[in-house]
Scaffold this motif. Structure first.
Motif, short mmCIF file in Angstrom:
data_model
loop_
_atom_site.label_atom_id
_atom_site.label_comp_id
_atom_site.label_asym_id
_atom_site.label_seq_id
_atom_site.Cartn_x
_atom_site.Cartn_y
_atom_site.Cartn_z
N GLU A 159 26.29 62.80 40.62
CA GLU A 159 25.73 61.48 40.28
C GLU A 159 24.37 61.63 39.61
N GLU B 112 25.07 62.44 36.03
CA GLU B 112 25.63 61.28 35.34
C GLU B 112 24.58 60.23 35.01
N ARG C 12 24.30 57.38 31.98
CA ARG C 12 24.55 55.98 32.30
C ARG C 12 23.41 55.08 31.81
N SER D 157 32.01 56.79 28.35
CA SER D 157 32.67 55.95 29.35
C SER D 157 32.41 56.53 30.73
N ARG D 158 32.77 55.78 31.77
CA ARG D 158 32.57 56.28 33.12
C ARG D 158 33.30 57.60 33.33
N ARG E 57 31.51 60.34 31.32
CA ARG E 57 30.29 60.80 31.98
C ARG E 57 30.60 61.77 33.11
N ARG E 58 31.62 61.45 33.88
CA ARG E 58 31.97 62.32 35.02
C ARG E 58 32.44 63.67 34.54
#
Length: 330
Positions: free
Chosen positions: A140, A143, A147, A153-154, A157-158
């Motif tokens: 996190e 990320e 963000r 996109s989500r 990012r991951r």
């Protein structure tokens, strides 16, 4: 009986440097844009406190090429951290020239300075606790910059965060919070956070200062890996001479000026093996001034004045009192 397959040998410094130059050329769109990624010319920084002026940088000159990994060394108070803060956009210079790519660090507005820090520069602090948010996992934390910048996109990012954690050797720490990580694991996560937004330059202020030698070597290996695989220009300020010897170029700062450089070049021996050969250079500024290495000054007990003699292919420097004594004897 199952045969044991030996682990592949780690690439040597020369190989990593070639790889970094190739990646940097790809990022720049061609080899013609490699030079002068970071340029300082006559850089001055003066601090004023209660009517007292302290000159931290007094006419510093420095050029770092795109894709280089450079260590900057110097005693406390020499100006190296001031230089790093200016180049990373955390501080503004007083006078001179300071440029990173197309950014003029003297003329930037507050908005452009913020954009520079978000998109151009990554930063790793010495204190491990300053680099990561304690209530987020390692994944996190990596990320988060993407963000905030609205990038990917989500899912993208991951995936990118996991790639970066794997690249610096802490993919297994993805779901752990900083308190569950060792100091070295925290710093390697911090390196991944610093390059999450794909900056062109990564600055690290004493990244191994709170770590033991073995752990510090792991962190520095992560910096070399980022430099080699992503082509990011890396500038490391350090007191650690063991770290300084792991780069192709070390710049020493003394009294607010660049004093000397050590360059390490790869040479192939008669047996085909590659070795790094170190050569030390004094830095000559535009006015023809240079600082002799302290070890040279101490070895010859140079004081006050020195005697200069111009030879066909070199300049001879001798202690002034010795030269005067020899002349008197003659």
């Amino acid at each position: 009986m199952t045969a044991t397959v030996p682990a592949p040998a780690a690439p040597d410094l020369a190989t990593l440097q070639r790889r970094a130059a190739q990646r940097a050329a790809e990022r720049a769109g061609g080899h013609d844009r490699l030079r002068g990624h970071i340029v300082c010319d006559g850089l001055v920084r003066i601090f004023k406190t209660d009517g007292v002026e302290v000159v931290a940088l007094q006419g510093l000159d420095l050029v770092i090429d795109r894709g280089e990994l450079v260590a900057i060394v110097g005693a406390s108070g020499s100006g190296k951290s001031t230089l790093l803060n200016i180049l990373s956009g955390l501080d503004a210079p007083t006078a001179g020239i300071a440029r990173v790519a197309e950014y003029d660090l003297l003329a930037m507005s507050a908005r452009r300075r913020l954009s520079y820090r978000r998109r151009m520069a990554g930063f790793v602090w010495q204190q491990t606790g300053r680099n990561l948010l304690p209530y987020l996992t390692a994944l996190e934390n990596v990320e988060l910059p993407m963000r905030l910048a609205g990038r990917r996109s989500r899912r993208g990012r991951r995936e990118r965060a996991r790639e970066l954690l794997d690249l610096v050797g802490v993919g297994h720490c993805a779901d752990r919070r900083p308190a569950q990580l060792s100091g070295g694991e925290q710093q390697r996560c911090a390196v991944a956070v610093a390059v999450a937004n794909d900056p062109e330059v990564l600055f690290a202020d004493e990244p191994t200062g709170e770590l033991d030698e073995a752990t510090g070597a792991e962190v520095f290996a992560a910096l070399r890996q980022i430099n080699a695989e992503l082509g990011v220009t890396v500038v490391v300020v350090t007191h650690d001479h063991a770290v300084a010897t792991q780069v192709r170029r070390t710049v020493a700062i003394r009294d607010g000026r660049t004093a000397s450089e050590v360059r390490r070049t790869a040479r192939i021996g008669a047996d085909g093996s590659t070795e790094l050969v170190s050569e030390e250079y004094a830095v000559l500024d535009r006015a023809g001034r240079m600082q002799l290495p302290e070890s040279f000054v101490d070895a010859l007990a140079l004081r006050d004045r020195v005697r200069l003699t111009l030879e066909p292919d070199h300049v001879e420097v001798r202690p002034g009192d010795r030269a005067d004594a020899e002349r008197s004897d003659a």
